[in-house]
Design a protein around this motif. Structure first.
Motif, short mmCIF file in Angstrom:
data_model
loop_
_atom_site.label_atom_id
_atom_site.label_comp_id
_atom_site.label_asym_id
_atom_site.label_seq_id
_atom_site.Cartn_x
_atom_site.Cartn_y
_atom_site.Cartn_z
N GLY A 39 0.81 -1.20 0.00
CA GLY A 39 0.00 0.00 0.00
C GLY A 39 0.85 1.25 0.00
O GLY A 39 2.04 1.21 0.31
N PRO A 40 0.24 2.38 -0.34
CA PRO A 40 0.98 3.65 -0.34
C PRO A 40 1.23 4.13 1.08
O PRO A 40 0.68 3.59 2.05
CB PRO A 40 0.03 4.61 -1.08
CG PRO A 40 -1.34 4.06 -0.77
CD PRO A 40 -1.18 2.56 -0.72
N ALA A 43 -1.40 4.30 4.30
CA ALA A 43 -2.47 3.34 4.09
C ALA A 43 -2.86 2.59 5.36
O ALA A 43 -3.88 1.91 5.39
CB ALA A 43 -2.09 2.34 3.00
N HIS A 196 5.84 -0.77 -0.25
CA HIS A 196 5.18 -0.09 -1.37
C HIS A 196 5.95 -0.37 -2.66
O HIS A 196 5.70 0.25 -3.68
CB HIS A 196 5.07 1.42 -1.11
CG HIS A 196 6.39 2.09 -0.86
ND1 HIS A 196 6.88 2.29 0.40
CD2 HIS A 196 7.31 2.59 -1.70
CE1 HIS A 196 8.05 2.91 0.32
NE2 HIS A 196 8.34 3.10 -0.94
N ALA A 211 -5.49 0.24 1.15
CA ALA A 211 -5.64 1.67 0.88
C ALA A 211 -6.72 2.21 1.81
O ALA A 211 -7.75 1.55 2.02
CB ALA A 211 -6.03 1.92 -0.58
N GLY A 212 -6.48 3.37 2.38
CA GLY A 212 -7.47 3.97 3.26
C GLY A 212 -7.78 3.14 4.48
O GLY A 212 -8.89 3.20 5.02
N VAL A 304 -5.97 1.20 -5.82
CA VAL A 304 -5.85 2.42 -5.03
C VAL A 304 -6.71 3.53 -5.63
O VAL A 304 -7.39 4.27 -4.93
CB VAL A 304 -4.39 2.87 -4.91
CG1 VAL A 304 -4.28 4.24 -4.26
CG2 VAL A 304 -3.60 1.84 -4.10
N SER A 307 -10.38 2.96 -4.81
CA SER A 307 -10.77 2.86 -3.38
C SER A 307 -11.29 4.19 -2.85
O SER A 307 -11.07 5.25 -3.43
CB SER A 307 -9.58 2.42 -2.55
OG SER A 307 -8.55 3.38 -2.57
#
Length: 307
Positions: A39-40, A43, A196, A211-212, A304, A307
């Motif tokens: 994930g970024p 996240a 990532h 994500a999120g 991503v 999302s």
């Protein structure tokens, strides 16, 4: 083989004040497998791993680690965990062996057992000639491998790695992951790591795209690539911005890529004509069209973005 879960998270939520770091996270890591949390930044990856290690409380939801229900700090759990954090934590002024023996002593090992175990691991990871070196004299890649040895010294059942190769060059990263894979193959250690880097996620048995604060896709690297469709269309253009705007206005997911724009599609060949017509209608020139197979990076960016 149907392996039991070493880690299982269900509906995990965690807030830092008014900010939600985890927002209903569901994922699992199977025993004796390598599981990636991809994930970024922001996240929720590090928050989740801190909960797995008992360093952050479980505010809402359930988390089971090695058969234990986790609710906060659990000193007994930590004996079964080996951890490599994002930031280096070796004492730079001590030698490699001094760092390892100190770690072993903290985990209840005798000095002789710690030295013996350290020599064995250092030899297995090609570091046997470095035991007397001070850590500050090691390259970043070598220091990271020493941290991996330290995390494995007390023979943990679960190895937790939080973006362990950030800042390393490609060769050092490749060596690090070769060491990790060897450990899984020989000792059956379960590995749970965050990253990532797309190529790092490829080494895993299972990937959870986060994500999120929630998992938006899960599966093996191959399954995720297949779920995104058979491939994508690469449209070579000098300036991708105008084409990205046109495709976005038409509701077509498109990603900027080196030399142009990438459009994931389940039937890339069938989509080429429509994409070219759309571009021409807006006076945009496409220099070249190329059909490509889906990559994990495209899956990640698509998940991503959606999302």
């Amino acid at each position: 083989m149907n392996r039991p879960d070493a880690v299982r998270a269900e509906g995990l939520r965690f807030r830092y004040g008014g900010v939600a770091a985890l927002d209903g996270l569901d994922l699992a890591a199977r025993t004796a497998e390598i599981t990636a949390v991809l994930g970024p930044n922001g996240a929720g990856k590090t928050t989740f791993l801190r909960q797995v290690c008992g360093l952050a409380p479980v505010q809402d939801g359930t988390l089971t680690v090695l058969g234990r229900s986790i609710g906060g700090e659990d000193p007994t759990l930590r004996r079964d965990l080996g951890v490599v954090f994002q930031e280096p934590t070796l004492d730079a002024e001590l030698t490699v062996m001094e760092n390892l023996v100190l770690h072993g002593r903290l985990f209840g090992m005798s000095r002789s057992a710690a030295r013996s175990g350290a020599r064995e691991l250092l030899g297995g990871f090609g570091l046997d000639g470095r035991s007397a070196d001070r850590v500050r004299r090691l390259s970043g890649g070598l220091a990271r491998r020493v941290e991996l040895v330290r995390a494995l010294l007390h023979r943990p059942r679960l190895l937790v790695l939080d973006e362990p190769t950030a800042g390393l060059d490609p060769e050092a990263r490749a060596v690090f992951w070769s060491d990790v894979r060897a450990q899984v193959a020989t000792a059956g250690t379960t590995v749970l790591f965050s990253t990532h880097y797309m190529d790092e996620a490829e080494v895993s048995d299972r990937v959870h795209v986060v994500a999120g604060g929630r998992a938006v896709a899960s599966g093996s690297p191959l399954e995720l690539r297949m779920s995104a469709g058979s491939g994508s269309v690469h449209l070579a253009v000098d300036a991708p911005g105008p084409l990205l705007a046109v495709l976005g206005a038409a509701g077509i997911l498109a990603l900027e890529a080196p030399g142009g724009v990438l459009v994931p599609h389940r039937d890339p060949a069938a989509s080429v004509h429509g994409l070219c017509v759309l571009a021409a209608r807006h006076g945009l020139r496409i220099d070249r069209v190329e059909l490509r197979q889906s990559s994990l990076e495209e899956v990640f960016l698509s998940c991503v973005a959606a999302s």
